[in-house]
Design a protein around this motif. Sequence first.
Motif, mmCIF file in Angstrom:
data_model
loop_
_atom_site.group_PDB
_atom_site.id
_atom_site.type_symbol
_atom_site.label_atom_id
_atom_site.label_comp_id
_atom_site.label_asym_id
_atom_site.label_seq_id
_atom_site.Cartn_x
_atom_site.Cartn_y
_atom_site.Cartn_z
ATOM 1 N N GLN B 276 0.846 -1.210 0.000
ATOM 2 C CA GLN B 276 0.000 0.000 0.000
ATOM 3 C C GLN B 276 0.874 1.250 0.000
ATOM 4 O O GLN B 276 0.661 2.174 -0.782
ATOM 5 C CB GLN B 276 -0.884 0.022 1.243
ATOM 6 N N GLY B 277 1.873 1.248 0.881
ATOM 7 C CA GLY B 277 2.794 2.384 0.992
ATOM 8 C C GLY B 277 3.559 2.597 -0.302
ATOM 9 O O GLY B 277 3.720 3.727 -0.776
ATOM 10 N N LEU B 278 4.032 1.495 -0.884
ATOM 11 C CA LEU B 278 4.809 1.598 -2.122
ATOM 12 C C LEU B 278 3.932 2.076 -3.279
ATOM 13 O O LEU B 278 4.355 2.891 -4.100
ATOM 14 C CB LEU B 278 5.452 0.250 -2.462
ATOM 15 N N ARG B 279 2.720 1.573 -3.315
ATOM 16 C CA ARG B 279 1.777 2.008 -4.359
ATOM 17 C C ARG B 279 1.517 3.514 -4.241
ATOM 18 O O ARG B 279 1.448 4.215 -5.262
ATOM 19 C CB ARG B 279 0.446 1.250 -4.232
ATOM 20 N N ALA B 280 1.412 3.988 -2.994
ATOM 21 C CA ALA B 280 1.172 5.421 -2.762
ATOM 22 C C ALA B 280 2.322 6.257 -3.312
ATOM 23 O O ALA B 280 2.151 7.411 -3.688
ATOM 24 C CB ALA B 280 0.983 5.684 -1.270
ATOM 25 N N LYS B 281 3.517 5.617 -3.347
ATOM 26 C CA LYS B 281 4.684 6.321 -3.909
ATOM 27 C C LYS B 281 4.777 6.103 -5.423
ATOM 28 O O LYS B 281 5.782 6.445 -6.040
ATOM 29 C CB LYS B 281 5.967 5.789 -3.263
ATOM 30 N N GLY B 282 3.784 5.429 -5.990
ATOM 31 C CA GLY B 282 3.765 5.225 -7.443
ATOM 32 C C GLY B 282 4.482 3.980 -7.917
ATOM 33 O O GLY B 282 4.671 3.793 -9.127
ATOM 34 N N GLU B 283 4.896 3.115 -7.001
ATOM 35 C CA GLU B 283 5.593 1.885 -7.405
ATOM 36 C C GLU B 283 4.576 0.857 -7.898
ATOM 37 O O GLU B 283 3.535 0.648 -7.273
ATOM 38 C CB GLU B 283 6.375 1.309 -6.217
#
Lengths: 293, 392
Positions: B276-283
């Motif tokens: 979730q955190g990584l997705r929020a950073k666009g990963e």
Amino acid sequence: MQLKVPEREYMYPGHVACPGCGAAIAMRLFMKVMGEKTIIVLPACCWSIIAGAYPQSTLQVPIIHSAFETGGAVASGVRAALDIKGDTETTVVTWAGDGGTFDIGFQALSGAVERNEDFIYVCYDNEAYMNTGIQRSSSTPYGAWTTTTPGQEWKKMRKKNIVEALVAHRIPYAATANIAFPEDMIRKVQKAKEIKGARFLHIFASCPTGWRIPSEISVKIARMAVQTNIFPLYEVEGGVKYTINYTPKEYPVREYFKLQGRFQHLTDNDLAQIQEMVNEDWELLLRKAGELS
Amino acid sequence: MKKVLEGSQAVAEAVRLAKVSVISAYPITPQTHIVEFLSEYCSDGRLGARFLRVESEHSALAALIGAASSGVRTFTATSSQGLALMHELLHWTSGARLPVVMVEVNRALAPGWNIWTDQTDSLAQRDTGWIQLYCENSQETLDTTLQAFRLAEMVNLPVMVVLDAFYLSHTYEPVDVPEQELVDCFLPPYDPKFQVDTKDPRAFGSLVLPNAYMEMRHNIAMAMEEVLSIFPEIEEDFAGIFGRRYGSVEPIACDDAEIILVTSGTVTSTSRQVIQGLRAKGEKVGLLKVKLFRPFPSEMFRRILRPAKKVAVIDRNFSFGASGIFAQELRAALCNLPGHPPVFGYIAGIGGRDVTTDILENIYWQTKKNEVPEKESIWMGLQEVDHATESS
């Protein structure tokens, strides 16, 4: 009093035992008493083979073949399932050799007996691992040759006293029996069948192959084991009450030993020493039975 | 009804609801709470089962082999050394086609003594013919245990429900404990396909010559294969009654993912947060949770992983001389697929060490950075160890 041997057979004609096999005779007599309401748990032993290969079976009752060391445990599970199903008529029997009883299966047997599981545990004793080719077990007697005690390495330890080990658990019923004394065996199986809780039968079953004897003297040798006090016939109730069932006349053990190839290396001195051991054991048994003070 | 339960109690509740007839067990940390709860249920009549308090894990499974052969529903639980002790009888249970259900609490093997979570114990039993289902939380553990009975009885193979020591077995969570009537609809009384019967005497497990043994093994292989289609059907039924579904595998944000993390057990929950955190950073990261390990759902893995650029497997286990076991299995599943993504293997959390969000993020960045895996397995979070040296 002499009991008649029941005529009904629960073994089909034909099995995979060696000629003269004491274990086959033992099962035949045992099943005549037990009858059809019996489930046999069969841990690895000669009888795993004697019973026949898939899809055939020598026995006319259900068999659960099981792993070597599980005789006490598998029977506990069968009994638990029958109890839950409300089947109180069927007797659960574990039928195991001396290796699976005295050695690898001893823990499961001890555990089951300590829990006083309601089953009959039969050890047919041919005094070595005969199924795998005559290797020593803790039931192999002092003085015996086996394939793992060859040459000068013949077994120099006493046979484990399995009945005493069971008696120490205060088992409701423990008895010795012998294929050469069918009436005595049948009476004991009948008695065991009627008692509740854990019951143990130690059946002496000669092995022509492993003992290096002609198959036709299998029963004779078994009889001599009782007559020479090497394998006394007795029973113990509740772990305390000893009854000796047969008191032999004086009969030197030498006669028993000289007929068997597995003892041919023994010297006169060895035989004298064994005679002393046998006398000592018999005296001890007489004391326990209150026949000697 | 929602209750706050320890993971172990969630298991015990499922066993009670499944109306098991014979339970046999030997205590081993961290399985003990499960059998303690069950002892109480048997003692106070909430469960009408016979409880065999046997003298070893070996006898625990042996007793169930006897009971299951006699046609009743059976259960045991174990962990680590206890499971290792059962090894011979694990083969026996599947070979005899007995639908025994066992909960296995993942714990590291000794020496040194370590009671904390680690999957090497259950994964070392992967070739024993047991169906293996790995769980992420207490609710899933309860639900999966119920499903396990139905699955085992349909295909006549034993099922191992696996959960992490302490992180799951000893953690309290809100759990929806289903009503008995609903469970009865999902799991009817056990109707054995065969059992010992004095009226129809047969020999079970006898000597089998080479002319028939191979066919018997092939039958087991076919039953295992059937699980791949039967388990989803069971889940479908379960979802229809209880509204919950997990999947043999669960893909999370995998559709457009370039890197997919593969996890099992409680590490999955932490990984959900990390992606979730990584997705929020666009990963472009996804997560694939493995629940069904045996049989291995290779086809599903191929379908889900094929579009990804890289796969990173997190193994809380290790096969010495090879690599992490989930990674091995995935490589084997992908190897015949042309142009499949490279599989990066990471070892983390051995012997109960925390698998933190930092470690998981680190795994992601390492995978992103490297074109191809440097090694079969990379051990994460290893500390510098002062090895004993000879004093001069």
